[in-house]
Design a protein around this motif. Sequence first.
Motif, PDB file in Angstrom:
ATOM      1  N   ALA A  91      32.146  30.619  47.294  1.00  0.00           N
ATOM      2  CA  ALA A  91      30.858  30.259  47.087  1.00  0.00           C
ATOM      3  C   ALA A  91      29.908  29.852  48.595  1.00  0.00           C
ATOM      4  O   ALA A  91      28.998  30.491  48.614  1.00  0.00           O
ATOM      5  CB  ALA A  91      30.550  29.317  46.236  1.00  0.00           C
ATOM      6  N   GLU A  92      30.687  29.259  49.299  1.00  0.00           N
ATOM      7  CA  GLU A  92      30.306  28.672  50.688  1.00  0.00           C
ATOM      8  C   GLU A  92      29.941  29.887  51.566  1.00  0.00           C
ATOM      9  O   GLU A  92      28.970  30.033  52.139  1.00  0.00           O
ATOM     10  CB  GLU A  92      31.171  27.944  51.214  1.00  0.00           C
ATOM     11  CG  GLU A  92      30.705  27.531  52.570  1.00  0.00           C
ATOM     12  CD  GLU A  92      29.427  26.310  52.363  1.00  0.00           C
ATOM     13  OE1 GLU A  92      28.739  26.104  53.370  1.00  0.00           O
ATOM     14  OE2 GLU A  92      29.351  25.650  51.244  1.00  0.00           O
ATOM     15  N   THR A 102      31.977  38.660  42.889  1.00  0.00           N
ATOM     16  CA  THR A 102      32.801  38.189  44.165  1.00  0.00           C
ATOM     17  C   THR A 102      33.694  37.159  44.060  1.00  0.00           C
ATOM     18  O   THR A 102      34.888  37.408  43.917  1.00  0.00           O
ATOM     19  CB  THR A 102      32.087  38.008  45.493  1.00  0.00           C
ATOM     20  OG1 THR A 102      31.360  39.071  45.735  1.00  0.00           O
ATOM     21  CG2 THR A 102      33.124  37.648  46.615  1.00  0.00           C
ATOM     22  N   LEU A 103      33.331  36.238  43.213  1.00  0.00           N
ATOM     23  CA  LEU A 103      34.004  34.865  42.754  1.00  0.00           C
ATOM     24  C   LEU A 103      35.199  35.281  41.570  1.00  0.00           C
ATOM     25  O   LEU A 103      36.339  34.982  41.679  1.00  0.00           O
ATOM     26  CB  LEU A 103      33.032  34.049  42.245  1.00  0.00           C
ATOM     27  CG  LEU A 103      32.064  33.369  43.004  1.00  0.00           C
ATOM     28  CD1 LEU A 103      31.414  32.013  42.620  1.00  0.00           C
ATOM     29  CD2 LEU A 103      32.924  32.754  44.402  1.00  0.00           C
ATOM     30  N   VAL A 104      34.615  36.165  40.682  1.00  0.00           N
ATOM     31  CA  VAL A 104      35.656  36.528  39.516  1.00  0.00           C
ATOM     32  C   VAL A 104      36.643  37.559  40.272  1.00  0.00           C
ATOM     33  O   VAL A 104      38.048  37.366  39.666  1.00  0.00           O
ATOM     34  CB  VAL A 104      35.059  37.289  38.614  1.00  0.00           C
ATOM     35  CG1 VAL A 104      35.866  38.046  37.388  1.00  0.00           C
ATOM     36  CG2 VAL A 104      33.998  36.220  37.782  1.00  0.00           C
ATOM     37  N   ALA A 106      38.191  37.236  43.291  1.00  0.00           N
ATOM     38  CA  ALA A 106      38.944  36.573  44.261  1.00  0.00           C
ATOM     39  C   ALA A 106      39.963  35.758  43.127  1.00  0.00           C
ATOM     40  O   ALA A 106      41.002  35.529  43.307  1.00  0.00           O
ATOM     41  CB  ALA A 106      38.062  35.719  44.874  1.00  0.00           C
ATOM     42  N   VAL A 107      39.240  35.319  41.976  1.00  0.00           N
ATOM     43  CA  VAL A 107      40.349  34.556  40.826  1.00  0.00           C
ATOM     44  C   VAL A 107      41.392  35.667  40.422  1.00  0.00           C
ATOM     45  O   VAL A 107      42.275  35.247  40.151  1.00  0.00           O
ATOM     46  CB  VAL A 107      39.289  33.887  39.913  1.00  0.00           C
ATOM     47  CG1 VAL A 107      40.173  33.322  38.798  1.00  0.00           C
ATOM     48  CG2 VAL A 107      38.390  32.900  40.620  1.00  0.00           C
ATOM     49  N   GLN A 108      40.726  36.807  40.293  1.00  0.00           N
ATOM     50  CA  GLN A 108      41.720  37.847  39.573  1.00  0.00           C
ATOM     51  C   GLN A 108      42.871  38.191  40.517  1.00  0.00           C
ATOM     52  O   GLN A 108      44.109  38.254  39.979  1.00  0.00           O
ATOM     53  CB  GLN A 108      40.766  39.135  39.350  1.00  0.00           C
ATOM     54  CG  GLN A 108      41.804  40.231  38.871  1.00  0.00           C
ATOM     55  CD  GLN A 108      42.057  40.375  37.499  1.00  0.00           C
ATOM     56  OE1 GLN A 108      41.003  40.229  36.711  1.00  0.00           O
ATOM     57  NE2 GLN A 108      43.279  40.533  37.264  1.00  0.00           N
ATOM     58  N   GLU A 109      42.359  38.068  41.746  1.00  0.00           N
ATOM     59  CA  GLU A 109      43.704  38.435  42.786  1.00  0.00           C
ATOM     60  C   GLU A 109      44.582  37.158  42.530  1.00  0.00           C
ATOM     61  O   GLU A 109      45.645  37.270  43.004  1.00  0.00           O
ATOM     62  CB  GLU A 109      42.957  38.686  44.111  1.00  0.00           C
ATOM     63  CG  GLU A 109      42.339  40.018  44.217  1.00  0.00           C
ATOM     64  CD  GLU A 109      41.564  40.344  45.721  1.00  0.00           C
ATOM     65  OE1 GLU A 109      41.438  39.269  46.262  1.00  0.00           O
ATOM     66  OE2 GLU A 109      41.034  41.228  45.695  1.00  0.00           O
ATOM     67  N   LYS A 110      44.019  35.802  42.724  1.00  0.00           N
ATOM     68  CA  LYS A 110      44.940  34.575  42.766  1.00  0.00           C
ATOM     69  C   LYS A 110      45.629  34.613  41.651  1.00  0.00           C
ATOM     70  O   LYS A 110      46.976  34.312  41.517  1.00  0.00           O
ATOM     71  CB  LYS A 110      43.880  33.510  42.613  1.00  0.00           C
ATOM     72  CG  LYS A 110      44.626  32.451  42.916  1.00  0.00           C
ATOM     73  CD  LYS A 110      45.283  32.144  44.028  1.00  0.00           C
ATOM     74  CE  LYS A 110      46.043  30.538  44.108  1.00  0.00           C
ATOM     75  NZ  LYS A 110      46.917  30.618  45.405  1.00  0.00           N
ATOM     76  N   LEU A 111      45.059  35.072  40.212  1.00  0.00           N
ATOM     77  CA  LEU A 111      46.143  35.191  39.141  1.00  0.00           C
ATOM     78  C   LEU A 111      47.224  35.734  39.388  1.00  0.00           C
ATOM     79  O   LEU A 111      48.465  36.090  38.826  1.00  0.00           O
ATOM     80  CB  LEU A 111      45.246  35.497  38.037  1.00  0.00           C
ATOM     81  CG  LEU A 111      44.412  34.331  37.610  1.00  0.00           C
ATOM     82  CD1 LEU A 111      43.525  35.112  36.406  1.00  0.00           C
ATOM     83  CD2 LEU A 111      44.871  32.933  37.532  1.00  0.00           C
ATOM     84  N   ASN A 112      47.014  37.363  40.073  1.00  0.00           N
ATOM     85  CA  ASN A 112      48.072  38.346  40.157  1.00  0.00           C
ATOM     86  C   ASN A 112      49.152  37.588  41.159  1.00  0.00           C
ATOM     87  O   ASN A 112      50.216  37.630  40.992  1.00  0.00           O
ATOM     88  CB  ASN A 112      47.603  39.585  40.830  1.00  0.00           C
ATOM     89  CG  ASN A 112      46.694  40.126  39.720  1.00  0.00           C
ATOM     90  OD1 ASN A 112      46.873  40.136  38.573  1.00  0.00           O
ATOM     91  ND2 ASN A 112      45.603  41.129  40.069  1.00  0.00           N
ATOM     92  N   GLU A 113      48.465  36.897  42.139  1.00  0.00           N
ATOM     93  CA  GLU A 113      49.738  36.233  43.097  1.00  0.00           C
ATOM     94  C   GLU A 113      50.456  35.316  42.279  1.00  0.00           C
ATOM     95  O   GLU A 113      51.664  35.027  42.471  1.00  0.00           O
ATOM     96  CB  GLU A 113      48.812  35.521  44.138  1.00  0.00           C
ATOM     97  CG  GLU A 113      48.327  36.370  45.248  1.00  0.00           C
ATOM     98  CD  GLU A 113      47.268  35.751  46.090  1.00  0.00           C
ATOM     99  OE1 GLU A 113      47.436  34.373  46.049  1.00  0.00           O
ATOM    100  OE2 GLU A 113      46.696  36.386  46.875  1.00  0.00           O
ATOM    101  N   ILE A 114      49.757  34.547  41.430  1.00  0.00           N
ATOM    102  CA  ILE A 114      50.651  33.577  40.699  1.00  0.00           C
ATOM    103  C   ILE A 114      51.690  34.201  39.977  1.00  0.00           C
ATOM    104  O   ILE A 114      52.665  33.634  39.673  1.00  0.00           O
ATOM    105  CB  ILE A 114      49.578  32.539  39.684  1.00  0.00           C
ATOM    106  CG1 ILE A 114      48.764  31.851  40.722  1.00  0.00           C
ATOM    107  CG2 ILE A 114      50.352  32.139  38.785  1.00  0.00           C
ATOM    108  CD1 ILE A 114      47.645  31.126  40.015  1.00  0.00           C
TER     109      ILE A 114
END
Length: 242
Positions: A91-92, A102-104, A106-114
Amino acid sequence: MTDYGEEQRNELEALESIYPDSFTVLSENPPSFTITVTSDAGENDEVVQTTLKFTYSEKYPDEAPLYEIFSQENLEDNDVTDILKLLASQAEENLGMVMIFTLVTAVQEKLNEIVDQIKTRREEEKKLKEKEAEEAEKQLFHGTPVTIENFLCWKAKFDAELLEIKKKRMKEEEQAGKNKLSGKQLFETDHNLDTSDIQFLEDAGNNVEVDESLFQEMDDLELEDVEDDPDSNPADAGSDST
Protein backbone atom coordinates in the motif's frame (compact mmCIF):
# COMPACT_ATOMS: atom_id res chain seq x y z
CA MET A 1 -9.04 18.21 -8.79
CA THR A 2 -9.10 14.46 -8.36
CA ASP A 3 -12.52 12.82 -8.35
CA TYR A 4 -11.90 10.10 -5.76
CA GLY A 5 -15.44 8.77 -6.00
CA GLU A 6 -15.14 8.19 -9.74
CA GLU A 7 -11.83 6.36 -9.42
CA GLN A 8 -13.24 4.17 -6.67
CA ARG A 9 -16.37 3.27 -8.68
CA ASN A 10 -14.32 2.36 -11.73
CA GLU A 11 -12.04 0.13 -9.67
CA LEU A 12 -15.01 -1.62 -8.03
CA GLU A 13 -16.44 -2.48 -11.47
CA ALA A 14 -13.06 -3.86 -12.59
CA LEU A 15 -12.62 -5.92 -9.43
CA GLU A 16 -16.11 -7.43 -9.77
CA SER A 17 -15.22 -8.46 -13.32
CA ILE A 18 -11.83 -9.92 -12.35
CA TYR A 19 -13.07 -11.81 -9.27
CA PRO A 20 -16.68 -12.75 -10.07
CA ASP A 21 -16.80 -15.71 -7.64
CA SER A 22 -14.85 -14.21 -4.76
CA PHE A 23 -15.82 -10.50 -4.76
CA THR A 24 -18.55 -9.43 -2.32
CA VAL A 25 -19.76 -5.88 -1.61
CA LEU A 26 -20.40 -5.25 2.07
CA SER A 27 -21.44 -1.59 1.95
CA GLU A 28 -21.56 1.34 -0.49
CA ASN A 29 -20.89 4.21 1.89
CA PRO A 30 -18.14 3.97 2.68
CA PRO A 31 -17.35 1.48 -0.07
CA SER A 32 -16.41 -1.81 1.61
CA PHE A 33 -15.96 -5.24 0.10
CA THR A 34 -14.19 -8.60 0.49
CA ILE A 35 -12.11 -10.66 -1.91
CA THR A 36 -11.30 -14.31 -1.15
CA VAL A 37 -7.79 -15.36 -2.18
CA THR A 38 -6.87 -19.04 -2.52
CA SER A 39 -3.47 -20.53 -3.18
CA ASP A 40 -2.71 -23.02 -5.92
CA ALA A 41 -3.20 -26.64 -4.85
CA GLY A 42 -0.21 -28.24 -3.18
CA GLU A 43 1.25 -31.73 -3.61
CA ASN A 44 -1.56 -33.38 -1.66
CA ASP A 45 -4.21 -30.94 -2.90
CA GLU A 46 -3.89 -28.87 0.26
CA VAL A 47 -4.61 -25.15 -0.08
CA VAL A 48 -4.39 -22.08 2.11
CA GLN A 49 -6.96 -19.35 1.85
CA THR A 50 -7.77 -15.92 3.20
CA THR A 51 -10.57 -13.44 2.74
CA LEU A 52 -9.37 -9.83 2.65
CA LYS A 53 -11.64 -6.97 3.64
CA PHE A 54 -11.01 -3.53 2.09
CA THR A 55 -12.64 -0.21 2.90
CA TYR A 56 -11.93 2.90 0.84
CA SER A 57 -10.76 5.95 2.73
CA GLU A 58 -12.21 9.31 1.63
CA LYS A 59 -9.15 10.25 -0.45
CA TYR A 60 -8.27 6.80 -1.77
CA PRO A 61 -6.07 6.18 -3.82
CA ASP A 62 -3.99 9.07 -2.49
CA GLU A 63 -4.52 7.47 0.89
CA ALA A 64 -4.13 3.79 1.62
CA PRO A 65 -7.33 1.78 1.96
CA LEU A 66 -8.23 0.16 5.26
CA TYR A 67 -7.61 -3.58 5.14
CA GLU A 68 -7.87 -6.61 7.41
CA ILE A 69 -7.93 -10.38 7.20
CA PHE A 70 -11.63 -11.16 7.39
CA SER A 71 -11.16 -14.94 7.62
CA GLN A 72 -8.52 -17.55 6.84
CA GLU A 73 -8.02 -21.29 6.36
CA ASN A 74 -4.92 -23.37 7.14
CA LEU A 75 -2.80 -20.34 8.01
CA GLU A 76 -0.53 -20.15 11.03
CA ASP A 77 -0.45 -17.02 13.19
CA ASN A 78 2.93 -16.05 11.80
CA ASP A 79 1.51 -16.38 8.25
CA VAL A 80 -1.26 -13.92 9.11
CA THR A 81 1.30 -11.48 10.49
CA ASP A 82 3.41 -11.77 7.35
CA ILE A 83 0.40 -11.08 5.10
CA LEU A 84 -0.53 -7.93 7.04
CA LYS A 85 3.07 -6.68 6.76
CA LEU A 86 2.99 -7.39 3.05
CA LEU A 87 -0.22 -5.38 2.59
CA ALA A 88 1.24 -2.45 4.48
CA SER A 89 4.39 -2.34 2.36
CA GLN A 90 2.51 -2.72 -0.93
CA ALA A 91 0.00 0.00 0.00
CA GLU A 92 2.86 2.35 0.83
CA GLU A 93 4.57 1.69 -2.50
CA ASN A 94 1.40 2.22 -4.58
CA LEU A 95 -0.02 5.43 -3.09
CA GLY A 96 -1.58 7.71 -5.73
CA MET A 97 -2.97 4.93 -7.93
CA VAL A 98 -5.66 2.28 -7.53
CA MET A 99 -3.99 -0.67 -5.87
CA ILE A 100 -6.48 -3.36 -4.80
CA PHE A 101 -5.58 -5.68 -7.67
CA THR A 102 -1.89 -5.21 -6.85
CA LEU A 103 -2.48 -5.98 -3.17
CA VAL A 104 -4.55 -9.09 -3.92
CA THR A 105 -1.94 -10.35 -6.41
CA ALA A 106 0.82 -9.95 -3.79
CA VAL A 107 -1.23 -11.91 -1.25
CA GLN A 108 -1.90 -14.63 -3.86
CA GLU A 109 1.84 -15.07 -4.40
CA LYS A 110 2.42 -15.12 -0.65
CA LEU A 111 -0.15 -17.92 -0.21
CA ASN A 112 1.59 -19.98 -2.90
CA GLU A 113 4.87 -19.51 -1.03
CA ILE A 114 3.22 -20.73 2.15
CA VAL A 115 2.00 -23.90 0.37
CA ASP A 116 5.56 -24.51 -0.85
CA GLN A 117 6.83 -24.02 2.70
CA ILE A 118 4.30 -26.56 3.96
CA LYS A 119 5.55 -29.03 1.35
CA THR A 120 9.17 -28.40 2.33
CA ARG A 121 8.37 -28.71 6.03
CA ARG A 122 6.61 -32.03 5.48
CA GLU A 123 9.54 -33.36 3.46
CA GLU A 124 11.95 -32.35 6.24
CA GLU A 125 9.74 -34.00 8.86
CA LYS A 126 9.62 -37.16 6.74
CA LYS A 127 13.42 -37.21 6.41
CA LEU A 128 13.79 -36.62 10.13
CA LYS A 129 11.48 -39.53 10.95
CA GLU A 130 13.37 -41.78 8.53
CA LYS A 131 16.66 -40.77 10.14
CA GLU A 132 15.28 -41.44 13.61
CA ALA A 133 14.04 -44.85 12.44
CA GLU A 134 17.50 -45.67 11.05
CA GLU A 135 19.16 -44.60 14.29
CA ALA A 136 16.72 -46.71 16.28
CA GLU A 137 17.47 -49.73 14.07
CA LYS A 138 21.22 -49.23 14.48
CA GLN A 139 20.74 -48.96 18.21
CA LEU A 140 18.77 -52.20 18.17
CA PHE A 141 21.52 -54.17 16.40
CA HIS A 142 24.61 -52.53 17.88
CA GLY A 143 23.30 -52.03 21.39
CA THR A 144 24.33 -49.36 23.85
CA PRO A 145 28.07 -48.66 24.13
CA VAL A 146 29.39 -49.99 27.45
CA THR A 147 30.74 -47.37 29.80
CA ILE A 148 31.83 -47.64 33.42
CA GLU A 149 28.68 -45.90 34.54
CA ASN A 150 26.15 -48.05 32.70
CA PHE A 151 28.13 -51.24 33.48
CA LEU A 152 28.05 -50.51 37.21
CA CYS A 153 24.36 -49.71 36.96
CA TRP A 154 23.72 -53.02 35.16
CA LYS A 155 25.85 -54.96 37.66
CA ALA A 156 24.02 -53.50 40.65
CA LYS A 157 20.71 -54.47 39.10
CA PHE A 158 22.00 -57.95 38.23
CA ASP A 159 23.36 -58.55 41.75
CA ALA A 160 20.06 -57.45 43.27
CA GLU A 161 18.11 -59.84 41.03
CA LEU A 162 20.55 -62.68 41.82
CA LEU A 163 20.19 -62.04 45.56
CA GLU A 164 16.42 -62.21 45.27
CA ILE A 165 16.67 -65.54 43.43
CA LYS A 166 18.96 -66.97 46.14
CA LYS A 167 16.63 -65.79 48.91
CA LYS A 168 13.67 -67.34 47.15
CA ARG A 169 15.53 -70.65 46.65
CA MET A 170 16.63 -70.77 50.29
CA LYS A 171 13.11 -70.07 51.44
CA GLU A 172 11.77 -72.87 49.22
CA GLU A 173 14.40 -75.32 50.52
CA GLU A 174 13.68 -74.34 54.11
CA GLN A 175 9.97 -74.82 53.54
CA ALA A 176 10.59 -78.18 51.88
CA GLY A 177 12.70 -79.29 54.90
CA LYS A 178 9.93 -78.38 57.28
CA ASN A 179 7.39 -80.36 55.30
CA LYS A 180 9.61 -83.53 55.00
CA LEU A 181 8.75 -86.22 57.64
CA SER A 182 11.34 -88.48 59.30
CA GLY A 183 10.95 -92.28 59.39
CA LYS A 184 9.64 -92.11 62.95
CA GLN A 185 7.16 -89.39 61.98
CA LEU A 186 5.98 -91.44 59.00
CA PHE A 187 5.55 -94.49 61.28
CA GLU A 188 3.63 -92.48 63.85
CA THR A 189 1.49 -90.90 61.14
CA ASP A 190 0.55 -94.19 59.39
CA HIS A 191 0.03 -97.08 61.87
CA ASN A 192 -0.47 -99.51 58.98
CA LEU A 193 3.25 -99.48 58.26
CA ASP A 194 4.02 -101.93 61.11
CA THR A 195 1.72 -104.62 59.63
CA SER A 196 2.20 -103.90 55.95
CA ASP A 197 4.87 -106.64 55.36
CA ILE A 198 2.85 -109.28 57.25
CA GLN A 199 -0.26 -108.32 55.36
CA PHE A 200 1.65 -108.70 52.10
CA LEU A 201 2.68 -112.27 52.94
CA GLU A 202 -0.82 -113.19 54.04
CA ASP A 203 -2.29 -111.79 50.86
CA ALA A 204 0.18 -113.81 48.79
CA GLY A 205 -0.82 -117.14 50.51
CA ASN A 206 -0.57 -120.13 48.25
CA ASN A 207 0.03 -117.98 45.25
CA VAL A 208 3.76 -117.79 45.91
CA GLU A 209 5.54 -119.53 43.03
CA VAL A 210 8.89 -121.28 43.45
CA ASP A 211 11.21 -121.87 40.51
CA GLU A 212 12.46 -125.46 41.15
CA SER A 213 15.09 -125.19 38.46
CA LEU A 214 17.05 -122.99 40.83
CA PHE A 215 17.76 -126.02 42.99
CA GLN A 216 19.85 -129.06 42.01
CA GLU A 217 18.31 -132.46 42.18
CA MET A 218 19.14 -134.28 45.30
CA ASP A 219 20.35 -137.34 43.33
CA ASP A 220 23.20 -135.29 41.85
CA LEU A 221 24.66 -134.62 45.24
CA GLU A 222 27.15 -137.22 46.71
CA LEU A 223 26.48 -137.38 50.37
CA GLU A 224 28.29 -139.82 52.72
CA ASP A 225 26.22 -141.55 55.27
CA VAL A 226 27.53 -140.82 58.66
CA GLU A 227 26.24 -143.05 61.38
CA ASP A 228 24.77 -141.23 64.20
CA ASP A 229 27.32 -142.65 66.68
CA PRO A 230 27.59 -140.60 69.80
CA ASP A 231 31.01 -142.21 70.59
CA SER A 232 32.60 -141.48 67.25
CA ASN A 233 35.33 -138.83 67.18
CA PRO A 234 36.49 -137.22 63.96
CA ALA A 235 39.97 -136.87 65.44
CA ASP A 236 40.23 -140.66 65.77
CA ALA A 237 39.54 -141.06 62.08
CA GLY A 238 42.44 -138.86 61.30
CA SER A 239 44.84 -140.79 63.52
CA ASP A 240 43.84 -144.13 61.93
CA SER A 241 44.78 -142.93 58.48
CA THR A 242 48.28 -142.37 59.60
